[in-house]
Write a protein that holds these residues in place. Sequence first.
Motif, PDB file in Angstrom:
ATOM      1  N   LEU A  39       0.746  -1.173  -0.023  1.00 34.50           N
ATOM      2  CA  LEU A  39       0.120  -0.028  -0.039  1.00 34.50           C
ATOM      3  C   LEU A  39       0.750   1.222  -0.009  1.00 34.50           C
ATOM      4  N   GLY A  51      -0.947   3.834   1.654  1.00 30.21           N
ATOM      5  CA  GLY A  51      -2.347   4.112   1.121  1.00 30.21           C
ATOM      6  C   GLY A  51      -3.397   3.323   1.708  1.00 30.21           C
ATOM      7  N   THR A  52      -4.395   3.035   1.212  1.00 35.26           N
ATOM      8  CA  THR A  52      -5.598   2.478   1.978  1.00 35.26           C
ATOM      9  C   THR A  52      -6.142   1.328   1.140  1.00 35.26           C
ATOM     10  N   TRP A  59      -9.418  -0.571   0.075  1.00 37.62           N
ATOM     11  CA  TRP A  59     -10.963  -0.012   0.340  1.00 37.62           C
ATOM     12  C   TRP A  59     -11.781  -1.491  -0.091  1.00 37.62           C
ATOM     13  N   SER A  95      -7.804   0.509   6.140  1.00 34.75           N
ATOM     14  CA  SER A  95      -8.457  -0.096   5.436  1.00 34.75           C
ATOM     15  C   SER A  95      -9.905   0.837   5.749  1.00 34.75           C
ATOM     16  N   VAL A 102     -10.028   8.886  -2.572  1.00 37.40           N
ATOM     17  CA  VAL A 102      -9.017   7.791  -2.867  1.00 37.40           C
ATOM     18  C   VAL A 102      -7.740   8.617  -3.474  1.00 37.40           C
ATOM     19  N   ARG A 104      -2.103   5.574  -4.609  1.00 40.96           N
ATOM     20  CA  ARG A 104      -1.524   4.473  -3.783  1.00 40.96           C
ATOM     21  C   ARG A 104      -2.533   3.541  -3.285  1.00 40.96           C
ATOM     22  N   ASP A 105      -4.127   3.770  -3.382  1.00 43.67           N
ATOM     23  CA  ASP A 105      -4.922   2.869  -2.789  1.00 43.67           C
ATOM     24  C   ASP A 105      -5.217   1.637  -3.833  1.00 43.67           C
ATOM     25  N   VAL A 151      -6.369   4.717  -9.001  1.00 40.50           N
ATOM     26  CA  VAL A 151      -5.862   3.999  -7.779  1.00 40.50           C
ATOM     27  C   VAL A 151      -4.801   2.948  -8.458  1.00 40.50           C
TER      28      VAL A 151
END
Length: 473
Positions: free
Chosen positions: A39, A42-43, A45, A74, A129, A132-133, A153
């Motif tokens: 990530l 990032g996140t 999702w 997350s 977003v 990096r997600d 993303v």
Amino acid sequence: MLTINPVRSRPVLTSLERLIGPQRSDRLRKAAAEIQDQLRGGTLWHVNSTPTGGGVAEMLRTLLPLYDELGVRSRWAVVSGDDAFFRITKRLGVALYGSDGDGGPLGPAERDAYLSALAPAADQFVDHVDRRDVVILHDHQTAGMAPLLADRVASVHWRCHVGVDEPTDASERGWEFLADLLDAADSLIFSVADHVPARLRHRPVRIQPPFISPFDAKNVDLPADAVRACLAQCGLDPNGEPARSPLSVETAAGGVRLLSTPTVISDGGRQLGEPLITQVSRWDRLKDMAGVLTAVTDHVPVGHLALVGPDPDAIADDVEQGFWYADCLDRWRKLPPAQRRRVSLVSLPMADQTENALLVNAIQRASDVVVQKSLAEGFGLTVAEAMWKSRVVVGSAVGGIRAQITDGVDGYLLTDPADLRGLGRIITNTLSGAVDRQEIGARAHQRVRDDFLPDREVTTTASMLAPERMVTR
């Protein structure tokens, strides 16, 4: 429309590690670290179409707090639409299960309406977003977002929880509707290998069964008095105890207040000493509650049947529940009085998910046999839940249920879901004492412990995101 669904965090990591042991715990923590590395700040999702009801929502309520404890960022987004959108997605979902459903079309006009409904949600999502997600889209309701997100993303993955064992004309129409939208996804994730359609087998595909949480109100151990109190609330207590509301029930997952009253259709209720046969599912044609009702009343000489489902008006992404609930109710009313007394229709309130989960837990624990007579199934979470509770489960040999139950070892499979006499024979044999229910139940519990707990989700996600598996755009 899109909403970011908040998840109330409750620590589960320590309990999970105690349950799975040191080796699996070590793999779990290493997998979480690998996800964090991929990530790069990032996140991760998850996107689905309902915050309540159904297996995806239940899994995400467990998974996101676990990720939080493991240090993985997350979040959960929910897309919604109008009645027209959900009529199309219901028709599409039924088609992917191999059925014509309401007989309506899935042509260009329906696809345009579907994509038009998703476009505003995708536009809103883009504001949340960055590049990096990683996004995992769940099921057909969200598939149309893949091409809208692909360049925004790091990667987009589509997860399919539905399917049919053998292709039909209906399922081919469903995949025709979706297939080119999925070209934008970096990988596809299916619960069952047999559900991957031929037209998608050239794509990067992973098989990843869902999981249950052993620590939430749906599956946590319950003391006997809590089970009795919940049964009384649902009209299933053979001692005739009246329901009490409000009622506080203490569990290992914390105290639960029962404030809502289930809708119970019954004519005398369960009698003392009467075995309890249960199916818990949505009011849905493919779950075939009506078939279970007929099988038990025609072919099982003893026992009380509880058909347990959600309030049919409470799940936004399933617009047909009211129809199939009404169908069961009509069939119940037409039964002879002696048989009508043996069946209860129980609709559980959905306003409080913990309350709903506790009631399901208690009913499954009190059941002598749990049935899942689906005509088609992606993965039977209610099967895994009942197996975890060491119940004897009788399921149709379709979809993921075949991968969950080894016939005669940790449960029983009905080869032909339309064989009502055969279902009655299996239930009767189980209740008669001809099988060791305790031994079958113990093996069922162990199967879930080995294969269907949340750590498996984290380790397989880490594998999916490994650099050598990623597709370069």
